[in-house]
Motif scaffolding. Structure first.
Motif, mmCIF file in Angstrom:
data_model
loop_
_atom_site.group_PDB
_atom_site.id
_atom_site.type_symbol
_atom_site.label_atom_id
_atom_site.label_comp_id
_atom_site.label_asym_id
_atom_site.label_seq_id
_atom_site.Cartn_x
_atom_site.Cartn_y
_atom_site.Cartn_z
ATOM 1 N N MET A 1 7.684 -4.828 4.297
ATOM 2 C CA MET A 1 6.312 -5.001 4.259
ATOM 3 C C MET A 1 5.811 -3.564 3.730
ATOM 4 N N GLU A 2 6.054 -2.604 4.300
ATOM 5 C CA GLU A 2 5.757 -1.326 4.068
ATOM 6 C C GLU A 2 5.696 -1.002 2.482
ATOM 7 N N ALA A 3 6.767 -1.476 1.824
ATOM 8 C CA ALA A 3 7.022 -1.228 0.451
ATOM 9 C C ALA A 3 5.937 -2.169 -0.239
ATOM 10 N N VAL A 4 5.652 -3.136 0.157
ATOM 11 C CA VAL A 4 4.502 -3.849 -0.516
ATOM 12 C C VAL A 4 3.120 -3.377 -0.301
ATOM 13 N N LEU A 5 3.015 -2.730 0.643
ATOM 14 C CA LEU A 5 1.858 -1.752 0.909
ATOM 15 C C LEU A 5 1.704 -0.697 0.066
#
Length: 164
Positions: A1-5
């Motif tokens: 999820m952090e990569a998408v952000l």
């Protein structure tokens, strides 16, 4: 999820930095300002000013040419989907070794098979000729436009603001 952000934040900052400089099509395609440069110094100064002034438009041209180049090279699309998809599928569905009869198949074996098939397929798709075509076509279009289009009145004021 952090990569998408991180990706969405990078896209947002890219849009704000580069695409905010998009000039309207009426200004970009102003046929009344097209003229042949008198000499090489005039052409160089026009290219220098216009590449900075229309940088967002030129970036959009490069992106559109890149999309066109990839969409017209089906083998390149297939090989990229095969390599990227295979990498994702191996990471997702085969993190541990699998026993198949008396053979043990590890992630290393799967990656080796993927690259033994995918790299020659990618090489046959001629990605280097696609990149060279993209560089040549975008260079021709951008340098042609930048050298033929006379800078607007605002270019005189830009030189004054830089000196202040």
């Amino acid at each position: 999820m952090e990569a998408v952000l991180r990706v969405t934040e990078a896209l947002r900052s890219f849009r704000e930095a580069r695409l905010s400089g998009l000039r309207p099509p009426v200004e970009f395609f102003d046929f009344t300002r097209i003229s042949r440069p008198a000499d090489m110094n005039t052409a160089t100064s026009r290219i220098s000013y216009n590449t900075r002034y229309f940088s967002g438009n030129y970036l959009l041209i490069i992106a559109l040419l890149a999309v066109y180049a990839v969409l017209t090279n089906w083998l390149l699309i297939i090989s990229l989907i095969f390599l990227v998809g295979g990498f994702i599928l191996i990471n997702k569905f085969a993190p541990e070794a699998t026993q198949l009869g008396e053979h043990t198949i590890t992630q290393k074996h799967l990656y080796t098979g993927l690259f033994v098939i995918g790299i020659p397929m990618f090489w046959i798709a001629s990605p280097f000729s696609t990149v060279f075509w993209l560089v040549g076509a975008s260079g021709f279009l951008i340098l042609g436009h930048a050298s033929l289009l006379e800078p607007g009145v605002e270019s005189d004021y830009a030189a004054i603001q830089e000196n202040v």
